[in-house]
Design a protein around this motif. Structure first.
Motif, short mmCIF file in Angstrom:
data_model
loop_
_atom_site.label_atom_id
_atom_site.label_comp_id
_atom_site.label_asym_id
_atom_site.label_seq_id
_atom_site.Cartn_x
_atom_site.Cartn_y
_atom_site.Cartn_z
N ILE A 134 6.04 -23.30 1.06
CA ILE A 134 7.25 -24.01 1.46
C ILE A 134 8.50 -23.39 0.83
O ILE A 134 9.56 -23.34 1.46
CB ILE A 134 7.13 -25.51 1.09
CG1 ILE A 134 6.14 -26.20 2.03
CG2 ILE A 134 8.50 -26.21 1.14
CD1 ILE A 134 5.79 -27.62 1.62
N HIS A 233 2.30 -30.14 5.08
CA HIS A 233 3.62 -30.77 5.12
C HIS A 233 4.35 -30.33 6.39
O HIS A 233 4.12 -29.23 6.91
CB HIS A 233 4.46 -30.33 3.93
CG HIS A 233 4.59 -31.30 2.82
ND1 HIS A 233 4.87 -32.65 3.02
CD2 HIS A 233 4.54 -31.13 1.46
CE1 HIS A 233 4.96 -33.26 1.83
NE2 HIS A 233 4.75 -32.37 0.89
N VAL A 235 8.02 -29.25 7.69
CA VAL A 235 9.14 -28.64 6.98
C VAL A 235 10.16 -28.09 7.99
O VAL A 235 9.79 -27.55 9.02
CB VAL A 235 8.63 -27.48 6.09
CG1 VAL A 235 9.78 -26.79 5.38
CG2 VAL A 235 7.62 -28.00 5.07
N ALA A 242 14.17 -25.07 1.91
CA ALA A 242 13.32 -25.71 2.91
C ALA A 242 13.45 -27.22 2.78
O ALA A 242 13.42 -27.75 1.67
CB ALA A 242 11.86 -25.29 2.69
N ILE A 244 11.73 -30.68 3.39
CA ILE A 244 10.44 -31.29 3.69
C ILE A 244 10.67 -32.61 4.40
O ILE A 244 11.38 -33.48 3.90
CB ILE A 244 9.62 -31.48 2.40
CG1 ILE A 244 9.39 -30.13 1.72
CG2 ILE A 244 8.29 -32.15 2.72
CD1 ILE A 244 8.68 -30.23 0.38
#
Length: 266
Positions: A134, A233, A235, A242, A244
């Protein structure tokens, strides 16, 4: 074709993703030795319906359940059944929903009761792999930087990274372009633009990276029978960071409050 989202669409995806997070939190509240994954399927189905959404997985290419429950050596796409969970089981729960015409799709892995240290470590490292990836889901960066970060962290700890199943774009369809592998070389391929929404989902095995498909056509298992862990997740790429869209905090609060779950990997 890669479909970038408007700010309004990103927020609609966040609503779907957060509904999954709260559904997974409900699952975390009841998980214990003796409960069946079919009972979890029923709970999730009722919760999703009560919140005005549709389960994405039900009847998707013939899939017969509302959620996926992957236990121990099952990597992904495990089908709920009436077999009671046991002390030490590791259980990935993967859920998709459609609300306001947009999909959410994410997953969390739980440890039921006491477990071997090698399993606890695998859960911890796989969750770390997710966040390592991420960190690179940034506008202006290469998509493969997500993949490379996941692979490096998993393999540096001696684990196998599944090749055959990958993350993906997310929006009005559950699976949009581009694919997001959990392995790859840095700085290759697609340059990500702002408001690309991705489902990033490392699948990491305690042993070999190799898998085998079960006769049911859905259940994917590790080739050596060792445990596998899956986190996911949703994103959105932004300049410099990033964003989320799903919310593990809801799940983690419920996980830590349930004495039947093992959260010692934190």
């Amino acid at each position: 074709m890669i479909i970038l989202k408007t700010e309004e669409e990103v927020e609609l995806i966040r609503i779907s993703a957060t509904l999954i997070s709260s559904t997974l939190a409900e699952v975390a509240k009841v998980l214990k030795p003796g409960i069946t994954t079919m009972a979890l399927d029923k709970l999730a189905a009722e919760y999703i319906a009560d919140h005005g959404a549709i389960p994405s997985f039900l009847n998707y290419e013939g899939y017969p359940h509302h959620i996926c429950t992957s236990v121990n050596e099952v990597v992904v796409h495990g089908m709920p059944d009436d077999k009671p969970l046991r002390e030490g089981d590791v259980v990935s729960v993967d859920i998709g929903v459609i609300k306001n015409e947009f999909h959410g799709d994410h997953a969390y892995t739980f440890i039921v009761g006491e477990a071997d240290q090698e399993v606890i470590d695998l859960v911890r490292i796989t969750k770390e792999c997710l966040y390592e990836g991420i960190n690179h889901a940034v506008a202006g960066s290469y998509l493969t930087n997500i993949s490379s970060a996941i692979q490096r962290h998993a393999e540096s700890n001696g684990y196998g990274v599944v090749r055959e199943f990958v993350g993906h774009g997310l929006g009005r369809a559950m699976h949009e372009h581009p694919q997001v592998p959990n392995y790859g070389r840095r700085n290759e391929g697609i340059l990500m633009k702002e408001n690309l929404v991705l489902a990033i989902e490392p699948m990491v095995n305690l042993g070999t990276k190799d898998i085998k498909m079960s006769k049911d056509g859905w259940t994917v298992k590790t080739a050596d029978g060792k445990p596998s862990v899956h986190f996911e997740h949703d994103v959105c790429t932004k300049p410099g960071h990033a964003m989320i869209l799903s919310n593990y905090t809801l799940i983690e609060i419920a996980e830590k409050a349930n004495k039947n779950l093992n959260s010692s990997y934190y």
